[in-house]
Each structure stands twice: as structure tokens, then as C-alpha cells.
Design an enzyme around this catalytic site. Structure first.
Site, PDB file in Angstrom:
ATOM      1  N   LYS A 255       0.831  -1.185   0.000  1.00 49.08           N
ATOM      2  CA  LYS A 255       0.000   0.000   0.000  1.00 49.08           C
ATOM      3  C   LYS A 255       0.883   1.259   0.000  1.00 49.08           C
ATOM      4  O   LYS A 255       0.569   2.254  -0.630  1.00 49.08           O
ATOM      5  CB  LYS A 255      -0.874  -0.014   1.249  1.00 49.08           C
ATOM      6  CG  LYS A 255      -2.037   0.940   1.120  1.00 49.08           C
ATOM      7  CD  LYS A 255      -3.109   0.654   2.127  1.00 49.08           C
ATOM      8  CE  LYS A 255      -4.160   1.744   2.039  1.00 49.08           C
ATOM      9  NZ  LYS A 255      -5.242   1.464   1.156  1.00 49.08           N
ATOM     10  N   ARG A 256       1.994   1.171   0.687  1.00 45.83           N
ATOM     11  CA  ARG A 256       2.893   2.316   0.789  1.00 45.83           C
ATOM     12  C   ARG A 256       3.340   2.829  -0.571  1.00 45.83           C
ATOM     13  O   ARG A 256       3.426   4.021  -0.801  1.00 45.83           O
ATOM     14  CB  ARG A 256       4.136   1.941   1.618  1.00 45.83           C
ATOM     15  CG  ARG A 256       3.942   2.059   3.083  1.00 45.83           C
ATOM     16  CD  ARG A 256       4.854   3.101   3.729  1.00 45.83           C
ATOM     17  NE  ARG A 256       6.259   2.943   3.380  1.00 45.83           N
ATOM     18  CZ  ARG A 256       7.070   2.024   3.894  1.00 45.83           C
ATOM     19  NH1 ARG A 256       6.600   1.146   4.766  1.00 45.83           N
ATOM     20  NH2 ARG A 256       8.325   1.996   3.564  1.00 45.83           N
TER      21      ARG A 256
END
Ligand code: GLU
Length: 483
Positions: A255-256
Site C-alpha cells: 500500500k505504501r
């Protein structure tokens, strides 16, 4: 030939990861390429992982991306229910598990936590339990007694410990494993629910699935699924395991790094069509070098036999490029509608947003690019007078000061601030003086924008900001340059 039937079988655990979207897309394309059916099945037997609202996300994402299912919880095709918890309530999985117990292909296991804990071993740095078939030796009577007295149980698959099992994947080819590696996986959990490992086989068979399309994390379990099909005497479907998707560093997507789910990408300003197009190419490529595909074209051209085994790299630079291509191809009305919220974030004054949208349309890759491109309309930024110097235009701070000082009274006397009128006015000045266009336009554009790069020329910018603001900005420039 049998009608092709594929399914997308998400678990309602949150936003739709791009890997899941690709699975859905490939399953859809394989079915549609052959005029077959695409089913939606909800795999919600892992009650702990259930996330409120996740079902809506699944429906919404399929609808937005155009992956319309032919059958599913909301569209009965006669093989429902299409939600596993509902199938569970009908006692379906237990019934089939018992059938395997009868055949000696599965058995009840009553081992408690402590005993299982003691079986833990370290394999490749991970602690796993390899079950030792302890309960397989229980007599029928012992099993009956334990069941009658309510001892918690699971049902396990009974796999052979010698010999090999071979299964065939259409992408990865034939894979053979030693049976000693096949643990006696759990089919029915102690809460009575089936595991994915069991439910997927039962449901794919009962729903008439011909091609099982899924991520390759299921590849290593497939021999065990084959043994289940064979134990039931069911036909094994065609397996199409899709390659892993990695980030640019060849690591798992996270997600980062901003490429985790469909909705995240939309929030980052990507267009659905571009995302679908991009995702289609994560593990598949056409025979020619075509890169831009509508969903309709994908249906025509998608041939899963040309899928790749190698991990696919999620290349954000390529996605951005592709998105830019979709932006350029978009009609002006649609673009305006989608761009408006972004324009309004930085432009609060009474501007002609429609005109500004047309200016930026071919200059952006994602919608948020708009912000930086147009913010100068709202407010003149701080800028360095070094920007007035341009080698090719043969301008510097002195020539700019001269041109701007010359033109200030002319622009003050001008009332028509339309682009055409202003352009004609400046051209007259250029001709009178015998200058080159850029020699005049560059300093004006710099003065009214305070930017090196703008989405439009000097007079277009002046038309947008109007006479008063244009004069104000030119006066600021003159003042800066006179210092
Ligand atoms: N429910 C499984 C998942 O979401 C489905 C895997 C499959 O397609 O069989 O990963």
C-alpha cells in the site's frame, strides 16, 4: 465443446487489490473470448477476515470496470446460492466432507491445540504443523462416541504418504509433487465452516466451472485439490494460475508504494479504463505490440495461452503514460467533468474553468497533475527574475524590462481582453518593432504567470485572469526588473 464458465471468487476483506482485479479481468476475458459465462461467488467462510462494506466494494468495482457477471448473488443462474456462508448454512460442505469420510479419503480429527502445538516444526524458516495422521487410526466407534459427546473436531483430507501426484496448469505446465509433501489439510474447520481449500473444489464443480483462474499463490496446493476432485470422481477443471505481480523493485506490492487497490488508484487520479488496460498487460501480452485496448478489444484479443509465467512488474511510470493517453483521447465534456473537482481545489475565483480544462488536457498524466499546472491563475507565485532570460528567445532581464515598460500603456488602453484581440495587439507591436515573436511573448508570459512552464501562451493566460490582474502582474514584473 462444453460452454466455458469461469468465476471470480473474492473474499469480502476490503478494497480490491490490483492482483484480484487482474484475476477478475482474466477470468472475465477467458469466458467472454469464448462466449462463455462469468460468475461471481463470494467466499466469506473466513468470518474473522470479513470487513463491513467489502461486498459493496466488490459490486461497485466490477460495475465500474465493466466486468459484468452473468451469475452471482444478485443474478441467479440456477447453481446458487453464490455466497459460501449461505451454502454452508444449507449443510452443503459438511455433506460432501462426510462423503469423503465414507470413502476413506477424509477423516475426523479431534486433536486439541496442545497436541497440534507439539507437532510444530520449522520448515524453511517457518513454523508449520505437519499433521501426523494420529486420528486416522481411531475406530469408527471411537469417532461416533467423540462426536456424540460433543468433542470439537475438524475433518482432514487423507493424503497418501508415498508416490506422487501430478497436476497440469495451462500456464505452468505439468507439476509433480511427492505425496509425502501433501499434508492432511483441513477441509472442515472446528467452527463447522469449510476451508477455502475444500469449498473451492466443491463449488467450482457444482457451479460447472471449466477454467479456474486465480493467483499463483494457490499453485502449490493444487495437487491436493486434484486429489479431492479424483476422490469425488469429478472432472478436474483447467487451471490458469496468474503470475505474481511485483513492484519496480521486484518486491511484493504494498500500500505504501501506492499501487495496492483499484480504489487507491482511482483516488490517485487514474482513469478506470486506463487501470483495466494496464492490469490486462500484467502477465499477458498480445502478439503484436498494441498497448492501448478497450475492454471490447481485450475480449477479442485475449488468449490465455499467451500468458506469462514470469512475475509481472507494476510499473507506475507506464501506468501514468497510459493514463495520459486515455486523457488525450477523452472528449472535452467528459474530461471537463472529471477535471472540475481538481480545478476547483486551487481555483476559487471566477475563472472560465472549461477553457482551463482544455488547456491542461494534453499536458497531464493523472488528474492531480492539474493542481501544479494551474495554481498560478489563482495567485501569482514568488518567482526569480532569472526566468526572464531565455537564450533561444534572445531575452534577458533588460530586454524584458524594456518590452514590458513599452507595452504597459498599450495594454492599459486595451479593453478587449479576449485571446484573439490581445494576440493581434501584440503582433502589431512585434511587427512595428521588427522583433521576433518570442522576444515579446516570453517576458509577458513570464510576467503574467510567474512560471517557467505554463499550459498556455501569454494571451490565453491574460484572457483567463482578465485585464485588471494582468496589468497588476505586469507592474509587479516591471518593479522586480527595475530593482
Ligand atoms: N477467495 C479466494 C481469494 O480471494 C479466491 C481464490 C480463487 O480464485 O480461487 O483469494
Amino acid at each position: 465443446m462444453k460452454k466455458v464458465r469461469t468465476r471470480f471468487a473474492p473474499s469480502p476483506t476490503g478494497r480490491m487489490h490490483v492482483g484480484n482485479l487482474r484475476t477478475a479481468l482474466y477470468a472475465y476475458l477467458i469466458a467472454k473470448h469464448e462466449g462463455g459465462d462469468f460468475l461471481l461467488r463470494i467466499e466469506d467462510t473466513d468470518q474473522e477476515r470479513f470487513v463491513e462494506g467489502a461486498l459493496e466494494i466488490i459490486y461497485r468495482t466490477l460495475e465500474k470496470t465493466g466486468l459484468v457477471h452473468d451469475e452471482g448473488p444478485d443474478k441467479d443462474g440456477g447453481v446458487g446460492p453464490y455466497v459460501q456462508s449461505e451454502r454452508h448454512e444449507q449443510g452443503l460442505y459438511l455433506k460432501y466432507a462426510k462423503e469423503l469420510v465414507e470413502k476413506g479419503e477424509a477423516y475426523y480429527c479431534f486433536c486439541d491445540k496442545d497436541r497440534l502445538e507439539s507437532l510444530k516444526q520449522e520448515v524453511a524458516g517457518k513454523e508449520i504443523v505437519v499433521y501426523d495422521k494420529h486420528c486416522l487410526s481411531l475406530s469408527k466407534q471411537e469417532v461416533e462416541e467423540k462426536l456424540a459427546s460433543g468433542v470439537p473436531y475438524v475433518i482432514r483430507q487423507n493424503n497418501p504418504t508415498s508416490g506422487t501426484t501430478t497436476f497440469s496448469d495451462d500456464i505452468y505446465g505439468d507439476i509433480t509433487v511427492d505425496n509425502s509433501e501433501l499434508d492432511d489439510m483441513i477441509l472442515i474447520k472446528s467452527d463447522g465452516y469449510p476451508t477455502y481449500n475444500f469449498a473451492n473444489v466443491v463449488d467450482d464443480h457444482l457451479m460447472g466451472i471449466t477454467h479456474v483462474v486465480r493467483g499463483n499463490e494457490y499453485l502449490s496446493s493444487s495437487p491436493k485439490y486434484n486429489r479431492l476432485y479424483e476422490a469425488f470422481g469429478w472432472e478436474v477443471p483447467t487451471y490458469v494460475h496468474c503470475p505474481l505481480i511485483t513492484n519496480e523493485e521486484h518486491k511484493k506490492l504494498s500500500k505504501r508504494s501506492g499501487h495496492s487497490s483499484y480504489e487507491d488508484l482511482i483516488e490517485q487520479g487514474f482513469l478506470t479504463e486506463a487501470v483495466v488496460n494496464f492490469v490486462a498487460l500484467l502477465g499477458w501480452s498480445p502478439e503484436d505490440n498494441q498497448e492501448i485496448f478497450s475492454l471490447k478489444e481485450l475480449i477479442e484479443k485475449f488468449n490465455y495461452h499467451h500468458m506469462s509465467k514470469a512475475p509481472a512488474v507494476f510499473d507506475v511510470v507506464k501506468l501514468k503514460w497510459m493514463n495520459g493517453e486515455y486523457m488525450k483521447a477523452m472528449d472535452s465534456d467528459t474530461f471537463f467533468e472529471k477535471a472540475q473537482p481538481y480545478l476547483k481545489k486551487v481555483l476559487t475565483k471566477d475563472f472560465d474553468l472549461r477553457k482551463i480544462a482544455d488547456m491542461v488536457k494534453t499536458r497531464i498524466e493523472v488528474f492531480p497533475d492539474i493542481l501544479e499546472l494551474v495554481d498560478f491563475f489563482e495567485e501569482l507565485p514568488e518567482y526569480d527574475i532569472a526566468m526572464f532570460t531565455h537564450k533561444k528567445m534572445k531575452t534577458n532581464t533588460e530586454t524584458s524590462l524594456e518590452v514590458l515598460t513599452d507595452l504597459l500603456p498599450v495594454l492599459e488602453a486595451q479593453d478587449d481582453y479576449s485571446n484573439d484581440a490581445l494576440y493581434a495587439l501584440l503582433l502589431r507591436y512585434v511587427e512595428e518593432k521588427g522583433y521576433k515573436n518570442g522576444y515579446v511573448m516570453w517576458p509577458i508570459r513570464t510576467a503574467v504567470s510567474g512560471k517557467q512552464m505554463t499550459p498556455a501562451g501569454a494571451t490565453e493566460i491574460m484572457e483567463i485572469i482578465g485585464k485588471e490582474e494582468s496589468i497588476k502582474r505586469i507592474k509587479i514584473a516591471i518593479e522586480k526588473l527595475s530593482k
